[in-house]
Scaffold this motif. Sequence first.
Motif, PDB file in Angstrom:
ATOM      1  N   ALA A 152     -24.256 -10.968 -21.367  1.00  0.00           N
ATOM      2  CA  ALA A 152     -25.026 -11.978 -21.945  1.00  0.00           C
ATOM      3  C   ALA A 152     -24.355 -13.424 -21.804  1.00  0.00           C
ATOM      4  CB  ALA A 152     -24.814 -11.871 -23.672  1.00  0.00           C
ATOM      5  N   MET A 153     -23.190 -13.557 -21.460  1.00  0.00           N
ATOM      6  CA  MET A 153     -22.729 -15.124 -21.258  1.00  0.00           C
ATOM      7  C   MET A 153     -23.416 -15.300 -19.771  1.00  0.00           C
ATOM      8  SD  MET A 153     -20.701 -17.557 -21.990  1.00  0.00           S
ATOM      9  CE  MET A 153     -19.708 -18.917 -21.509  1.00  0.00           C
ATOM     10  N   ALA A 154     -23.365 -14.310 -19.047  1.00  0.00           N
ATOM     11  CA  ALA A 154     -23.645 -14.448 -17.455  1.00  0.00           C
ATOM     12  C   ALA A 154     -24.993 -14.983 -17.430  1.00  0.00           C
ATOM     13  CB  ALA A 154     -23.448 -13.278 -16.525  1.00  0.00           C
ATOM     14  N   ARG A 155     -26.053 -14.401 -18.094  1.00  0.00           N
ATOM     15  CA  ARG A 155     -27.287 -14.923 -18.212  1.00  0.00           C
ATOM     16  C   ARG A 155     -27.514 -16.067 -18.516  1.00  0.00           C
ATOM     17  NH1 ARG A 155     -28.175  -9.395 -20.428  1.00  0.00           N
ATOM     18  NH2 ARG A 155     -28.509 -10.515 -22.541  1.00  0.00           N
ATOM     19  N   ARG A 156     -26.959 -16.544 -19.747  1.00  0.00           N
ATOM     20  CA  ARG A 156     -27.118 -17.769 -20.353  1.00  0.00           C
ATOM     21  C   ARG A 156     -26.384 -18.831 -19.547  1.00  0.00           C
ATOM     22  NH1 ARG A 156     -24.868 -18.940 -25.988  1.00  0.00           N
ATOM     23  NH2 ARG A 156     -26.457 -20.419 -25.787  1.00  0.00           N
ATOM     24  N   VAL A 157     -25.386 -18.650 -18.794  1.00  0.00           N
ATOM     25  CA  VAL A 157     -24.766 -19.536 -17.718  1.00  0.00           C
ATOM     26  C   VAL A 157     -25.399 -19.827 -16.611  1.00  0.00           C
ATOM     27  CG1 VAL A 157     -22.701 -19.874 -16.512  1.00  0.00           C
ATOM     28  CG2 VAL A 157     -22.428 -19.182 -18.759  1.00  0.00           C
ATOM     29  N   LEU A 158     -26.094 -18.539 -16.041  1.00  0.00           N
ATOM     30  CA  LEU A 158     -26.762 -18.903 -15.030  1.00  0.00           C
ATOM     31  C   LEU A 158     -27.835 -19.731 -15.086  1.00  0.00           C
ATOM     32  CD1 LEU A 158     -27.439 -18.202 -11.899  1.00  0.00           C
ATOM     33  CD2 LEU A 158     -28.524 -16.266 -12.883  1.00  0.00           C
ATOM     34  N   ARG A 159     -28.663 -19.517 -16.265  1.00  0.00           N
ATOM     35  CA  ARG A 159     -29.902 -20.437 -16.442  1.00  0.00           C
ATOM     36  C   ARG A 159     -29.324 -21.839 -16.615  1.00  0.00           C
ATOM     37  NH1 ARG A 159     -31.473 -15.784 -19.590  1.00  0.00           N
ATOM     38  NH2 ARG A 159     -30.790 -16.610 -21.721  1.00  0.00           N
ATOM     39  N   PHE A 160     -28.389 -22.123 -17.242  1.00  0.00           N
ATOM     40  CA  PHE A 160     -28.076 -23.661 -17.583  1.00  0.00           C
ATOM     41  C   PHE A 160     -27.798 -24.043 -16.171  1.00  0.00           C
ATOM     42  CE2 PHE A 160     -24.577 -26.664 -18.222  1.00  0.00           C
ATOM     43  CZ  PHE A 160     -25.202 -27.462 -19.329  1.00  0.00           C
ATOM     44  N   LEU A 161     -27.011 -23.307 -15.503  1.00  0.00           N
ATOM     45  CA  LEU A 161     -26.600 -23.984 -14.124  1.00  0.00           C
ATOM     46  C   LEU A 161     -27.696 -24.400 -13.127  1.00  0.00           C
ATOM     47  CD1 LEU A 161     -23.349 -21.702 -13.298  1.00  0.00           C
ATOM     48  CD2 LEU A 161     -23.483 -24.097 -14.192  1.00  0.00           C
ATOM     49  N   LEU A 162     -28.713 -23.295 -13.314  1.00  0.00           N
ATOM     50  CA  LEU A 162     -29.942 -23.630 -12.393  1.00  0.00           C
ATOM     51  C   LEU A 162     -30.673 -24.576 -13.071  1.00  0.00           C
ATOM     52  CD1 LEU A 162     -31.373 -19.766 -12.308  1.00  0.00           C
ATOM     53  CD2 LEU A 162     -30.617 -21.279 -10.285  1.00  0.00           C
ATOM     54  N   ARG A 163     -30.753 -25.003 -14.289  1.00  0.00           N
ATOM     55  CA  ARG A 163     -31.150 -26.201 -14.706  1.00  0.00           C
ATOM     56  C   ARG A 163     -30.607 -27.218 -14.073  1.00  0.00           C
ATOM     57  NH1 ARG A 163     -31.920 -23.180 -19.403  1.00  0.00           N
ATOM     58  NH2 ARG A 163     -30.134 -24.165 -20.575  1.00  0.00           N
ATOM     59  N   ALA A 164     -29.275 -27.411 -14.388  1.00  0.00           N
ATOM     60  CA  ALA A 164     -28.416 -28.581 -13.877  1.00  0.00           C
ATOM     61  C   ALA A 164     -28.575 -28.654 -12.308  1.00  0.00           C
ATOM     62  CB  ALA A 164     -26.842 -28.236 -14.068  1.00  0.00           C
ATOM     63  N   ALA A 165     -28.661 -27.706 -11.494  1.00  0.00           N
ATOM     64  CA  ALA A 165     -28.747 -27.745  -9.950  1.00  0.00           C
ATOM     65  C   ALA A 165     -29.899 -28.251  -9.708  1.00  0.00           C
ATOM     66  CB  ALA A 165     -28.425 -26.533  -9.710  1.00  0.00           C
ATOM     67  N   ARG A 166     -31.208 -27.864 -10.270  1.00  0.00           N
ATOM     68  CA  ARG A 166     -32.482 -28.223  -9.943  1.00  0.00           C
ATOM     69  C   ARG A 166     -32.628 -29.792 -10.328  1.00  0.00           C
ATOM     70  NH1 ARG A 166     -34.642 -22.332 -12.098  1.00  0.00           N
ATOM     71  NH2 ARG A 166     -34.585 -21.305 -10.000  1.00  0.00           N
ATOM     72  N   ALA A 167     -31.839 -30.269 -11.364  1.00  0.00           N
ATOM     73  CA  ALA A 167     -32.069 -31.706 -11.421  1.00  0.00           C
ATOM     74  C   ALA A 167     -31.134 -32.419 -10.785  1.00  0.00           C
ATOM     75  CB  ALA A 167     -31.686 -31.637 -13.255  1.00  0.00           C
ATOM     76  N   GLY A 168     -30.382 -31.903  -9.834  1.00  0.00           N
ATOM     77  CA  GLY A 168     -29.680 -32.690  -8.968  1.00  0.00           C
ATOM     78  C   GLY A 168     -28.317 -32.716  -9.089  1.00  0.00           C
ATOM     79  N   ALA A 169     -27.784 -31.854  -9.822  1.00  0.00           N
ATOM     80  CA  ALA A 169     -26.103 -31.977  -9.878  1.00  0.00           C
ATOM     81  C   ALA A 169     -25.827 -30.591  -9.388  1.00  0.00           C
ATOM     82  CB  ALA A 169     -25.983 -31.869 -11.418  1.00  0.00           C
ATOM     83  N   PRO A 170     -24.896 -30.632  -8.611  1.00  0.00           N
ATOM     84  CA  PRO A 170     -24.286 -29.801  -7.752  1.00  0.00           C
ATOM     85  C   PRO A 170     -23.542 -28.755  -8.788  1.00  0.00           C
ATOM     86  CG  PRO A 170     -23.839 -31.399  -6.337  1.00  0.00           C
ATOM     87  CD  PRO A 170     -24.544 -31.905  -7.714  1.00  0.00           C
ATOM     88  N   ALA A 171     -23.583 -27.520  -8.957  1.00  0.00           N
ATOM     89  CA  ALA A 171     -22.903 -26.496  -9.771  1.00  0.00           C
ATOM     90  C   ALA A 171     -21.895 -25.743  -8.914  1.00  0.00           C
ATOM     91  CB  ALA A 171     -23.888 -25.769 -10.575  1.00  0.00           C
TER      92      ALA A 171
END
Length: 222
Positions: A152-171
């Motif tokens: 459950a944590m992995a799914r939420r973290v991945l979605r969050f990191l993808l949003r950050a990375a696509r906004a230009g913040a390396p994750a």
Amino acid sequence: MSELSSTFVRLHARLAPVAFVPEVRLHQADEPIGLWELTEGEFSSDRPPPFWAFAWAGGQALARYVTDHPELVAGRRVLDLASGSGLVAIAAARAGAASVRAVEVDELAVAAVALNAEANGVRVDAEFGDILDGDAGDAEVVLAGDVFYSEAMARRVLRFLLRAARAGAPALVGDPGRAFLPRDRFDEVAAYDVPVPEALESVRVKRTTVWRLRAGLPGAAS
């Protein structure tokens, strides 16, 4: 942070250098199992486990990488997700980050981050809250140590990191081979043999990797 939480951290954890990142000192528990039982039992049954009291392998590896590659964070706004003890956040601050925001869902962890930052002479903004359904704000770099320990944590973290990375913040994440890390989403940037508490990991050393998320195309499915 509350005085009660700060007192609890001081009472149950001892300030000492981190095994793999001795440049940083943290309040760390000498006896993991007793503290785990205390925070889940008599102290408060609704609290998360005391992740803040230990230098987990993923955090140690990521902090080591940031320390050795300060150009990753120097002059940038950094978000440390699920900060735990604040180890990665402190490493980023020491490496010259313009600002460091450390977010946690455990009030004891928020207190530990603040105390640890003070002990290391750096500024870290410790924040209580769950931000995984939101975004990384104005962060220019997002860091996360050892966050793929449950499905459950992995799914939420991945979605969050993808949003950050696509906004230009390396994750970047540090991970010691947890079962729920989606390796196909990441590129390896470094690997280390990290000392760990045997009582927690059943071994004394864990091979731990620092990964950088591949953002993919804006709007792509997560």
